[in-house]
Design a protein around this motif. Structure first.
Motif, mmCIF file in Angstrom:
data_model
loop_
_atom_site.group_PDB
_atom_site.id
_atom_site.type_symbol
_atom_site.label_atom_id
_atom_site.label_comp_id
_atom_site.label_asym_id
_atom_site.label_seq_id
_atom_site.Cartn_x
_atom_site.Cartn_y
_atom_site.Cartn_z
ATOM 1 N N SER A 243 5.695 -12.679 -17.608
ATOM 2 C CA SER A 243 5.290 -11.440 -18.265
ATOM 3 C C SER A 243 5.370 -10.273 -17.296
ATOM 4 C CB SER A 243 3.848 -11.556 -18.785
ATOM 5 O OG SER A 243 2.962 -11.807 -17.703
ATOM 6 N N SER A 244 5.280 -9.055 -17.861
ATOM 7 C CA SER A 244 5.241 -7.835 -17.057
ATOM 8 C C SER A 244 3.879 -7.183 -17.209
ATOM 9 C CB SER A 244 6.323 -6.853 -17.517
ATOM 10 O OG SER A 244 7.603 -7.362 -17.281
ATOM 11 N N THR A 245 3.477 -6.419 -16.208
ATOM 12 C CA THR A 245 2.232 -5.671 -16.300
ATOM 13 C C THR A 245 2.509 -4.321 -16.956
ATOM 14 O OG1 THR A 245 2.460 -4.485 -14.216
ATOM 15 C CG2 THR A 245 1.585 -6.721 -14.101
ATOM 16 N N ASP A 246 1.478 -3.528 -17.126
ATOM 17 C CA ASP A 246 1.641 -2.219 -17.757
ATOM 18 C C ASP A 246 1.659 -1.088 -16.728
ATOM 19 O OD1 ASP A 246 -0.942 -2.495 -16.964
ATOM 20 O OD2 ASP A 246 -1.855 -1.860 -18.854
ATOM 21 N N HIS A 247 1.938 -1.425 -15.464
ATOM 22 C CA HIS A 247 1.945 -0.412 -14.413
ATOM 23 C C HIS A 247 3.367 -0.148 -13.923
ATOM 24 C CE1 HIS A 247 -2.316 -1.476 -14.375
ATOM 25 N NE2 HIS A 247 -2.533 -0.346 -13.738
ATOM 26 N N ILE A 248 3.691 1.143 -13.794
ATOM 27 C CA ILE A 248 4.996 1.566 -13.296
ATOM 28 C C ILE A 248 4.813 2.104 -11.874
ATOM 29 C CG2 ILE A 248 7.039 2.956 -13.719
ATOM 30 C CD1 ILE A 248 6.251 0.899 -15.921
ATOM 31 N N TRP A 249 5.681 1.646 -10.980
ATOM 32 C CA TRP A 249 5.588 2.033 -9.581
ATOM 33 C C TRP A 249 6.823 2.808 -9.156
ATOM 34 C CZ3 TRP A 249 1.851 0.941 -5.764
ATOM 35 C CH2 TRP A 249 0.715 0.266 -6.244
ATOM 36 N N GLY A 250 6.607 3.795 -8.309
ATOM 37 C CA GLY A 250 7.708 4.498 -7.685
ATOM 38 C C GLY A 250 7.872 4.012 -6.254
ATOM 39 N N VAL A 251 9.121 3.937 -5.811
ATOM 40 C CA VAL A 251 9.440 3.559 -4.434
ATOM 41 C C VAL A 251 10.327 4.652 -3.866
ATOM 42 C CG1 VAL A 251 10.344 1.779 -2.918
ATOM 43 C CG2 VAL A 251 9.468 1.154 -5.175
ATOM 44 N N ILE A 252 9.998 5.124 -2.672
ATOM 45 C CA ILE A 252 10.771 6.230 -2.110
ATOM 46 C C ILE A 252 10.913 6.053 -0.600
ATOM 47 C CG2 ILE A 252 8.766 7.733 -1.756
ATOM 48 C CD1 ILE A 252 10.587 10.047 -2.825
ATOM 49 N N ASP A 253 12.134 6.240 -0.107
ATOM 50 C CA ASP A 253 12.419 6.222 1.329
ATOM 51 C C ASP A 253 12.623 7.662 1.783
ATOM 52 O OD1 ASP A 253 12.347 3.477 1.362
ATOM 53 O OD2 ASP A 253 14.523 3.221 1.278
ATOM 54 N N ILE A 254 11.715 8.130 2.646
ATOM 55 C CA ILE A 254 11.765 9.536 3.077
ATOM 56 C C ILE A 254 11.496 9.618 4.584
ATOM 57 C CG2 ILE A 254 11.198 10.626 0.890
ATOM 58 C CD1 ILE A 254 8.442 10.090 3.406
ATOM 59 N N ILE A 255 11.824 10.769 5.149
ATOM 60 C CA ILE A 255 11.352 11.099 6.496
ATOM 61 C C ILE A 255 10.151 12.008 6.306
ATOM 62 C CG2 ILE A 255 11.886 12.268 8.651
ATOM 63 C CD1 ILE A 255 14.746 11.329 8.374
ATOM 64 N N PRO A 256 8.939 11.508 6.543
ATOM 65 C CA PRO A 256 7.726 12.245 6.161
ATOM 66 C C PRO A 256 7.391 13.390 7.105
ATOM 67 C CG PRO A 256 7.139 10.234 7.296
ATOM 68 C CD PRO A 256 8.640 10.222 7.171
ATOM 69 N N ILE A 257 6.794 14.391 6.524
ATOM 70 C CA ILE A 257 6.191 15.497 7.286
ATOM 71 C C ILE A 257 4.719 15.484 6.905
ATOM 72 C CG2 ILE A 257 6.182 17.982 7.721
ATOM 73 C CD1 ILE A 257 9.113 17.995 6.768
ATOM 74 N N THR A 258 3.882 14.955 7.779
ATOM 75 C CA THR A 258 2.490 14.698 7.423
ATOM 76 C C THR A 258 1.626 14.625 8.672
ATOM 77 O OG1 THR A 258 0.986 13.119 6.324
ATOM 78 C CG2 THR A 258 2.905 12.202 7.453
ATOM 79 N N ASN A 259 0.325 14.870 8.514
ATOM 80 C CA ASN A 259 -0.623 14.680 9.611
ATOM 81 C C ASN A 259 -1.435 13.400 9.428
ATOM 82 O OD1 ASN A 259 -2.227 15.454 7.471
ATOM 83 N ND2 ASN A 259 -3.309 17.089 8.575
ATOM 84 N N PHE A 260 -1.010 12.543 8.488
ATOM 85 C CA PHE A 260 -1.667 11.242 8.333
ATOM 86 C C PHE A 260 -1.345 10.391 9.558
ATOM 87 C CE2 PHE A 260 -1.526 6.805 6.608
ATOM 88 C CZ PHE A 260 -2.906 6.660 6.472
ATOM 89 N N PRO A 261 -2.348 9.929 10.319
ATOM 90 C CA PRO A 261 -2.093 9.319 11.631
ATOM 91 C C PRO A 261 -1.372 7.964 11.598
ATOM 92 C CG PRO A 261 -4.426 9.199 11.077
ATOM 93 C CD PRO A 261 -3.798 10.080 10.054
ATOM 94 N N ASP A 262 -1.457 7.238 10.483
ATOM 95 C CA ASP A 262 -0.863 5.902 10.432
ATOM 96 C C ASP A 262 0.415 5.848 9.601
ATOM 97 O OD1 ASP A 262 -2.815 4.994 12.058
ATOM 98 O OD2 ASP A 262 -3.782 3.667 10.603
ATOM 99 N N ILE A 263 1.124 6.946 9.505
ATOM 100 C CA ILE A 263 2.329 6.964 8.681
ATOM 101 C C ILE A 263 3.416 6.077 9.292
ATOM 102 C CG2 ILE A 263 3.500 8.924 9.761
ATOM 103 C CD1 ILE A 263 3.157 8.226 5.961
ATOM 104 N N ARG A 264 3.345 5.793 10.604
ATOM 105 C CA ARG A 264 4.306 4.898 11.237
ATOM 106 C C ARG A 264 3.705 3.515 11.482
ATOM 107 N NH1 ARG A 264 9.264 5.460 10.556
ATOM 108 N NH2 ARG A 264 9.630 4.149 12.379
ATOM 109 N N ARG A 265 2.719 3.154 10.688
ATOM 110 C CA ARG A 265 2.132 1.817 10.762
ATOM 111 C C ARG A 265 2.148 1.183 9.376
ATOM 112 N NH1 ARG A 265 -3.328 2.839 14.467
ATOM 113 N NH2 ARG A 265 -2.227 3.544 16.359
#
Length: 666
Positions: A243-265
């Motif tokens: 069966s399938s669930t009722d949730h749709i997910w997006g997947v994206i490969d980007i070069i991020p511009i962010t101040n989130f400290p664990d973006i490379r973890r």
């Protein structure tokens, strides 16, 4: 040439449908074993970017045995650490837990991340190194006929497939069927700046003029590796159940511009807005999995991918990362998917048609196992079909493919059922846990042996000898369990003194390894046991009295489907190459002695990974040693004492065709 419809006809031993990682892995085995094969794919070019990216320990070990792991290590991103973020007391996400595998030292290779397109290129290069097999791109199969009445005749071609060459426009659409609905932000990632030279060559050569044509191909074996919407599986009327669930997910490969400290973890970020899976990648890329939409529960219609855009994914990521900032200018690839766990009831049709990878099992890509399981399916069926097609192995070994891989596919779906709810509001025990990040760690630990390939769980068969009487582990080698992988260790070459890992020594070339764990050669009694073993091995042949002549050769590749390898436990300086029987160190009149056949479990001092404790890793007595047969895929087939040669030969006789014998029937 058929004059009526101007359709040509040809014959091949093996036809492979689908040239993703699974199909290419199958073709690799045909190339290594010299089997006449063809591989077709509807895409006009191989994958360039995006798609799968996770590589587990066991997959990397297999790559090393294929001679391509150094390329993966050069380009890939190691993932040995994970960070889990969740809301603190003030509701702002903080780093709640971190995780490093306790079993990281069970393999010299850590889990890695690298684009599927690069993996395909590495396997393609290996195929071309060993054969003239080429992927026939922009080719589809239109019809399939299978005469099971001919199964018993190994010289027959019971499979008939009609192929058609696509036009350039059709092949381009097959390469990217969602292109028209995608924003120009990504442009499918096909721009020169982010392609390596070998990828670019593949792209510019794909648009050569095509002449539409049809062809009838007669094949002895067919292997379908054509994905979740497998044409091959549908022709065989084999369903995907689940069966399938009722949730749709997006997947994206980007070069991020962010101040989130664990973006490379590697890790997750959870707050009231949802959960993101963060996967750092090569070339400064980061992959993000993020929930973007919920469809009506119970609906059977497929969701409209055109409603999902990179901008929608960007917005959702910003919501979940708040108060941290997030943006990007470069989007390499993106897609959307609906979570589902499905499995086919059988992976085979008769004795000649096999299905592998997504063609027979689908799950959420968030568990990071899809490409690994698909390639390991194909690795399993590939060497078996190749050796049977080459007249080297008994056709009965083909029946082991389904029970070995179906069981693992069921475990994969079970893992996904535990893991996926942790990223949504789905009603499950895991999702309702008060500490979701801790639950994630527990689920990871629960399935770790399976996910990383440290355990295979292969049952007893003609290829997996299990002791009678319920004893699961032979006392002679407590940790060498038939049906499980041979635990890697670094050894010292007796003649040269250099060091190498076992998975590189045991090349994936179609041969079974007979590993003589010779024990302590300083002991007179043990040395006598080893020489007696050499005498026994020399007396079990059909020609010239040698075990190495007992079985049919791999045509054009090796004179024997066996490779003898000796590993002793005495200190390196206290043993000599010529201490061992002639059969364990044969002399070639042109190439000289086989110096690469004798190895030592000793620590040289200058290589910290060669610690002289391989015997302890394998649970083998350092004095008495053991005798082990390892299958071409580096799984253990048989284990016994040095004196158990007759039993070992009975095992091999049940797998390999005797030299000079007529080909057995199915």
């Amino acid at each position: 040439m058929n004059e009526e419809n101007n359709t040509s006809e040809s014959h091949t031993d093996v036809l492979i449908v689908g040239a993703g990682p699974s199909g290419l892995m199958t073709a690799y085995w045909m190339a290594r074993c010299g089997v006449r094969a063809r591989i077709i794919d509807k895409r006009g070019t191989k994958v360039m970017n995006g798609h799968a990216d996770g590589l587990r320990m066991r997959t990397l070990e297999l790559f090393d045995s294929m001679g391509i792991q150094h390329r993966v290590s050069h380009e890939g991103f190691v993932t040995a650490y994970a960070a889990f973020w969740a809301p603190g007391e003030d509701g702002i996400p903080i780093r709640q837990n971190t995780y490093t595998s306790a079993k990281i030292n069970e393999s010299p290779l850590n889990n890695m991340l690298l684009s599927q397109g690069r993996i395909e290129q590495f396997i393609l290069d290996s195929i071309q190194e060993h054969s003239d097999i080429q992927v026939e791109r922009g080719v589809i199969a239109e019809s399939l006929e299978y005469d099971e009445q001919q199964d018993g005749n190994l010289e027959a071609y019971p499979i008939t497939v009609k192929l058609r060459t696509l036009s350039d426009e059709e092949a381009s659409l097959a390469t990217d069927p969602e292109n028209k609905s995608k924003s120009q932000v990504a442009r499918n990632g096909l721009y020169r700046s982010n392609l390596t030279a070998d990828d670019w060559d593949d792209l510019i050569h794909r648009s050569k003029a095509r002449q539409a044509k049809t062809e009838i191909v007669k094949a002895k074996y067919l292997i379908g590796c054509d994905g979740a919407h497998s044409w091959t599986r549908k022709q065989l009327n084999i369903p995907l159940e689940g069966s399938s669930t009722d949730h749709i997910w997006g997947v994206i490969d980007i070069i991020p511009i962010t101040n989130f400290p664990d973006i490379r973890r590697l890790g997750t970020v959870t707050n009231a807005s949802g959960t993101i899976l963060v996967i750092p990648r090569e070339r400064n890329l980061v992959r993000l999995y993020v929930p973007v939409q919920v469809v009506e529960a119970g609906t059977t219609r497929r969701f409209d991918r055109s409603t999902i855009t990179p901008e929608m994914i960007r917005t959702r990521v910003r919501e979940i990362l708040t108060p941290y900032t997030f943006d990007f200018q470069i989007c390499d690839w993106w897609t959307a998917y609906q979570v589902g766990q499905r499995i086919a009831p059988t992976f085979t049709k008769g004795n000649r048609i096999f299905l592998a990878g997504d063609a027979v099992h689908t799950h959420s890509p968030k568990v990071g196992l899809g490409m690994n399981m698909s390639m390991q399916d194909s690795f399993n069926v590939g060497w078996k079909v190749a050796l049977v097609a080459a007249g080297v192995a008994h056709p009965s070994i083909l029946s082991t493919y389904h029970p070995e891989r179906h069981r693992l596919a069921e475990m994969l779906l079970d893992y996904d059922r535990h893991w996926s709810p942790l990223f949504t509001e789905m009603k499950s025990e895991a999702a309702e846990s008060p500490d979701k990040t801790q639950t994630m760690i527990k689920v990871t630990e629960l399935f770790e042996d399976f996910a990383d390939g440290l355990k295979a769980f292969y049952g007893a068969s003609s290829l997996v000898w299990k002791p009678e009487g319920g004893e699961e582990v032979p006392a002679v080698a407590r940790c060498l369990i038939p049906g499980e992988r041979f635990p890697p260790a670094k050894l010292r070459n007796q003649a040269e003194g250099g060091t190498h890992w076992t998975m590189r020594l045991m090349k994936s070339d179609g041969r079974f390894r007979v590993v003589i764990l010779a024990g302590d050669m300083r002991k007179y009694e043990q040395k006598q046991r080893v020489h007696t073993l050499g005498h026994l091995l020399a007396g079990h042949g059909a020609v010239n009295g040698s075990l190495m002549r007992r079985y049919a050769p791999i045509p054009g590749r090796f004179d024997s489907p066996l490779d003898l390898m000796t590993i002793h436990s005495a200190p390196w300086a206290q043993a000599e190459f010529f201490d061992f029987p002639d059969i364990l160190r044969p002399l070639d009149p042109v190439m000289g002695w086989a110096y690469g056949k004798i190895w030592c479990d000793d620590a040289p001092g200058w290589d910290r990974y060669c610690d002289g404790r391989a015997y302890e890793t394998w649970g083998v007595d350092r004095t008495r040693g053991a005798l082990v047969v390892i299958r071409p895929d580096q799984y253990i087939g048989w284990v016994g004492e040095l004196e158990n040669v007759d039993q070992m030969v009975r095992y091999l006789d049940g797998v390999l065709v005797r030299a000079g014998n007529a080909r057995p029937k199915l």
